[in-house]
Every structure is written in structure tokens, then in C-alpha cells.
Design a protein around this motif. Structure first.
Motif, PDB file in Angstrom:
ATOM      1  N   GLU A  32      38.768 -23.019 -30.232  1.00 22.70           N
ATOM      2  CA  GLU A  32      37.766 -22.118 -29.678  1.00 22.70           C
ATOM      3  C   GLU A  32      36.424 -22.276 -30.369  1.00 22.70           C
ATOM      4  O   GLU A  32      35.367 -22.258 -29.722  1.00 22.70           O
ATOM      5  N   SER A  33      36.438 -22.433 -31.685  1.00 26.80           N
ATOM      6  CA  SER A  33      35.177 -22.547 -32.418  1.00 26.80           C
ATOM      7  C   SER A  33      35.438 -23.198 -33.764  1.00 26.80           C
ATOM      8  O   SER A  33      36.583 -23.300 -34.219  1.00 26.80           O
ATOM      9  N   LEU A  34      34.359 -23.647 -34.399  1.00 31.25           N
ATOM     10  CA  LEU A  34      34.434 -24.220 -35.734  1.00 31.25           C
ATOM     11  C   LEU A  34      34.227 -23.140 -36.785  1.00 31.25           C
ATOM     12  O   LEU A  34      33.540 -22.142 -36.533  1.00 31.25           O
ATOM     13  N   ASN A  35      34.797 -23.344 -37.957  1.00 28.78           N
ATOM     14  CA  ASN A  35      34.483 -22.498 -39.100  1.00 28.78           C
ATOM     15  C   ASN A  35      32.979 -22.522 -39.331  1.00 28.78           C
ATOM     16  O   ASN A  35      32.329 -23.563 -39.174  1.00 28.78           O
ATOM     17  N   ALA A  36      32.403 -21.381 -39.686  1.00 28.94           N
ATOM     18  CA  ALA A  36      30.953 -21.279 -39.825  1.00 28.94           C
ATOM     19  C   ALA A  36      30.400 -22.278 -40.827  1.00 28.94           C
ATOM     20  O   ALA A  36      29.337 -22.881 -40.610  1.00 28.94           O
ATOM     21  N   THR A  37      31.106 -22.490 -41.940  1.00 26.46           N
ATOM     22  CA  THR A  37      30.629 -23.422 -42.943  1.00 26.46           C
ATOM     23  C   THR A  37      30.717 -24.863 -42.463  1.00 26.46           C
ATOM     24  O   THR A  37      29.822 -25.676 -42.719  1.00 26.46           O
ATOM     25  N   VAL A  38      31.774 -25.181 -41.733  1.00 27.26           N
ATOM     26  CA  VAL A  38      31.909 -26.532 -41.177  1.00 27.26           C
ATOM     27  C   VAL A  38      30.785 -26.790 -40.178  1.00 27.26           C
ATOM     28  O   VAL A  38      30.137 -27.847 -40.196  1.00 27.26           O
ATOM     29  N   ALA A  39      30.533 -25.833 -39.289  1.00 24.00           N
ATOM     30  CA  ALA A  39      29.470 -25.989 -38.299  1.00 24.00           C
ATOM     31  C   ALA A  39      28.113 -26.168 -38.974  1.00 24.00           C
ATOM     32  O   ALA A  39      27.324 -27.047 -38.597  1.00 24.00           O
ATOM     33  N   ALA A  40      27.840 -25.350 -39.985  1.00 24.07           N
ATOM     34  CA  ALA A  40      26.563 -25.462 -40.693  1.00 24.07           C
ATOM     35  C   ALA A  40      26.436 -26.813 -41.385  1.00 24.07           C
ATOM     36  O   ALA A  40      25.365 -27.428 -41.375  1.00 24.07           O
ATOM     37  N   SER A  41      27.527 -27.301 -41.979  1.00 26.39           N
ATOM     38  CA  SER A  41      27.489 -28.587 -42.668  1.00 26.39           C
ATOM     39  C   SER A  41      27.173 -29.720 -41.703  1.00 26.39           C
ATOM     40  O   SER A  41      26.421 -30.646 -42.034  1.00 26.39           O
ATOM     41  N   LEU A  42      27.728 -29.661 -40.499  1.00 27.55           N
ATOM     42  CA  LEU A  42      27.433 -30.687 -39.500  1.00 27.55           C
ATOM     43  C   LEU A  42      25.961 -30.644 -39.100  1.00 27.55           C
ATOM     44  O   LEU A  42      25.316 -31.690 -38.938  1.00 27.55           O
ATOM     45  N   ALA A  43      25.420 -29.454 -38.960  1.00 28.16           N
ATOM     46  CA  ALA A  43      24.000 -29.325 -38.612  1.00 28.16           C
ATOM     47  C   ALA A  43      23.112 -29.829 -39.752  1.00 28.16           C
ATOM     48  O   ALA A  43      22.113 -30.520 -39.519  1.00 28.16           O
ATOM     49  N   LEU A  44      23.467 -29.500 -40.989  1.00 28.71           N
ATOM     50  CA  LEU A  44      22.685 -29.962 -42.134  1.00 28.71           C
ATOM     51  C   LEU A  44      22.724 -31.484 -42.243  1.00 28.71           C
ATOM     52  O   LEU A  44      21.711 -32.122 -42.567  1.00 28.71           O
ATOM     53  N   TYR A  45      23.872 -32.069 -41.952  1.00 24.08           N
ATOM     54  CA  TYR A  45      23.986 -33.523 -41.983  1.00 24.08           C
ATOM     55  C   TYR A  45      23.125 -34.170 -40.898  1.00 24.08           C
ATOM     56  O   TYR A  45      22.466 -35.195 -41.124  1.00 24.08           O
ATOM     57  N   ALA A  46      23.113 -33.552 -39.712  1.00 21.69           N
ATOM     58  CA  ALA A  46      22.268 -34.078 -38.632  1.00 21.69           C
ATOM     59  C   ALA A  46      20.799 -34.055 -39.020  1.00 21.69           C
ATOM     60  O   ALA A  46      20.059 -35.006 -38.763  1.00 21.69           O
ATOM     61  N   TYR A  47      20.378 -32.972 -39.657  1.00 16.51           N
ATOM     62  CA  TYR A  47      18.993 -32.913 -40.135  1.00 16.51           C
ATOM     63  C   TYR A  47      18.743 -33.989 -41.185  1.00 16.51           C
ATOM     64  O   TYR A  47      17.706 -34.677 -41.151  1.00 16.51           O
TER      65      TYR A  47
END
Length: 254
Positions: free
Chosen positions: A234-249
Motif C-alpha cells: 500500500e505504501s512505503l515506510n516514511a523513512t524509506v520514501a524520504a531516502s529515495l527522494a533524497l537520493y534522487a536529489y
């Protein structure tokens, strides 16, 4: 008290012992301006890299600290086994450090961001600590902690952060109810937002991360980004999602 002298404390009713016991939650940390750092890897590393942040060491047996590089200004306390175990809540059975936790400066959210700034409301201390590790790894310039966020020097935050908190500029923000307008560019993670894979990251930007399970308030004005997945969960863990976004940046800024 300095040098190699270790002061013995056995009673949990001792004033110092009572103060250290308060450091297991954010309220006590804010009250006393101190925190406890634990860990067989974290303690020696912190002493080596950030010695000025600490004021005392707590040990059950001073021999356990024989290989640690203690500055003369760090007070030493030898504790009874029962008292030490009550403070060593992670069960490391290794000397603890008492650090200085000054009040966090207030963030000016009306000013434009500089670099990648993370606005965070994570309330779980372990999730916040894991986020600190990713933030330090991927070049976050500032972490702005909303009132809903856990304390950055909570023992579980420190345990998960593995000393990453010392590499970050930490600022205090308002609550969601009081946040008002925030200067952008401003993006927020939202499973119903646009595909993050096609987003062009500006160098100066604020990334907003909501509370676990609650996400971002519906009336908060920000561009919403979603991380594409298979849909198997249903969704990603908040920290996992944030880490993916930080990596993209981070990739976009290289």
C-alpha cells in the motif's frame, strides 16, 4: 573533577542519577539540556570526532573505558550495576556519554531555501534517526523539525542515527497548525502525487515529510510527488520514501 578520577554513584536517588534518568525522553532532554549517547561503535567515534559535545562518561567498570580517548574536561562517573543498567536502555553494556543538547535555533520558513532543506514531522524516534543517516549521506543542508517530530537527541533517535545528527544543521519549526506559508520551491511526498521520476530537482528546495501514517495535511500548499512502485504494498515506510527522494536529489545535483 578531572583526570583519571572516577566518582562512585550507587543510589538512583542521587541528584545526578535522577537527572540522567530523565534523559530517556524528549521532555527530560529539553529540561536539562543533556542527552545520553550509547553504542560500542557510536561512543568511541563520537569521542574521536566530536569531543567538545560531551561533558561526562558513565561506566559500571572504569576498565571498560581504558581504550577510550577521554579529554581532561570530561567528568567520569562509576555507577553501580543496577543503576548503570537502568540508564543503558539499549543494553550495550558499554560506557555511556552525557552530551550537551542546546535548544535548537528557530527556522525562518519565510526565507528561501538554501540547498536541500528537509522539513520533517516524523514522530517515531527510530525513524527520525534513520532519516538523519540518509540526510547526512545525501547532502541535506538543513533539517527543520516541526513540533510533531521526535526529539533529535532521544536515545532511540541517536541509536538509529549512528552519529549522523552531528553532521546536520538542526532547526526548530512550528506545528502543522501554525506553519502558515512556506517559501519554496516546495515539494511533499504523497502517494497520490505526480511521478517523482520525471521531476527536475532545483538546487535550492524544501522537501516536506509528514507524520507516519498521517502524511501531509490536505490543505498544505506544496507540489506533491509520488514514488513509483509495483503496487504490491500500500505504501512505503516514511523513512524509506524520504531516502529515495533524497537520493534522487543527490543524483540530480552531482
Amino acid at each position: 573533577m578531572s583526570g583519571d578520577f572516577w566518582r562512585l554513584i550507587e543510589s538512583p536517588q542521587n541528584a545526578n542519577a535522577k537527572r540522567w534518568s530523565d534523559l530517556h525522553d524528549g521532555r527530560g532532554i529539553r529540561k536539562h539540556g543533556e542527552f545520553l549517547l550509547a553504542g560500542r561503535k557510536a561512543v568511541p567515534e563520537a569521542l574521536r570526532l566530536y569531543p567538545d559535545r560531551f561533558k561526562a562518561m558513565l561506566a559500571c567498570d572504569p576498565a571498560d573505558a581504558a581504550d577510550l580517548d577521554l579529554l581532561s574536561g570530561i567528568d567520569r562517573f562509576r555507577l553501580s550495576r543496577a543503576l548503570f543498567d537502568s540508564l543503558d536502555i539499549s543494553g550495550t553494556n558499554f560506557p555511556l556519554l552525557v552530551g550537551k543538547a542546546p535548544p535548537l535555533p528557530s527556522a525562518d520558513l519565510a526565507a528561501a531555501p538554501r540547498g536541500l532543506e528537509l522539513v520533517c514531522a516524523l514522530g517515531d524516534p527510530s525513524n527520525l534517526g534513520a532519516l538523519f543517516r540518509s540526510a547526512a549521506a545525501f547532502g541535506v543542508s538543513r533539517v527543520i523539525l516541526l513540533e510533531e517530530a521526535a526529539h533529535p537527541f532521544h536515545p532511540r533517535t541517536l541509536r538509529a542515527a549512528a552519529n549522523a545528527q552531528f553532521e546536520l544543521e538542526l532547526l526548530r519549526g512550528p506545528s502543522w497548525k501554525e506553519i502558515g506559508d512556506v517559501a519554496g520551491p516546495l515539494v511533499a511526498l504523497d502517494g497520490r502525487g505526480e511521478d517523482m521520476a520525471s521531476f527536475a530537482w532545483p538546487r535550492d528546495i524544501r522537501l516536506v515529510l509528514g507524520e507516519e501514517g498521517l502524511g501531509i495535511p490536505s490543505d498544505f500548499k506544496a507540489r506533491r510527488l509520488a514514488i513509483p512502485t509495483t503496487g504490491a504494498v500500500e505504501s512505503l515506510n516514511a523513512t524509506v520514501a524520504a531516502s529515495l527522494a533524497l537520493y534522487a536529489y543527490y543524483l540530480s545535483a552531482r
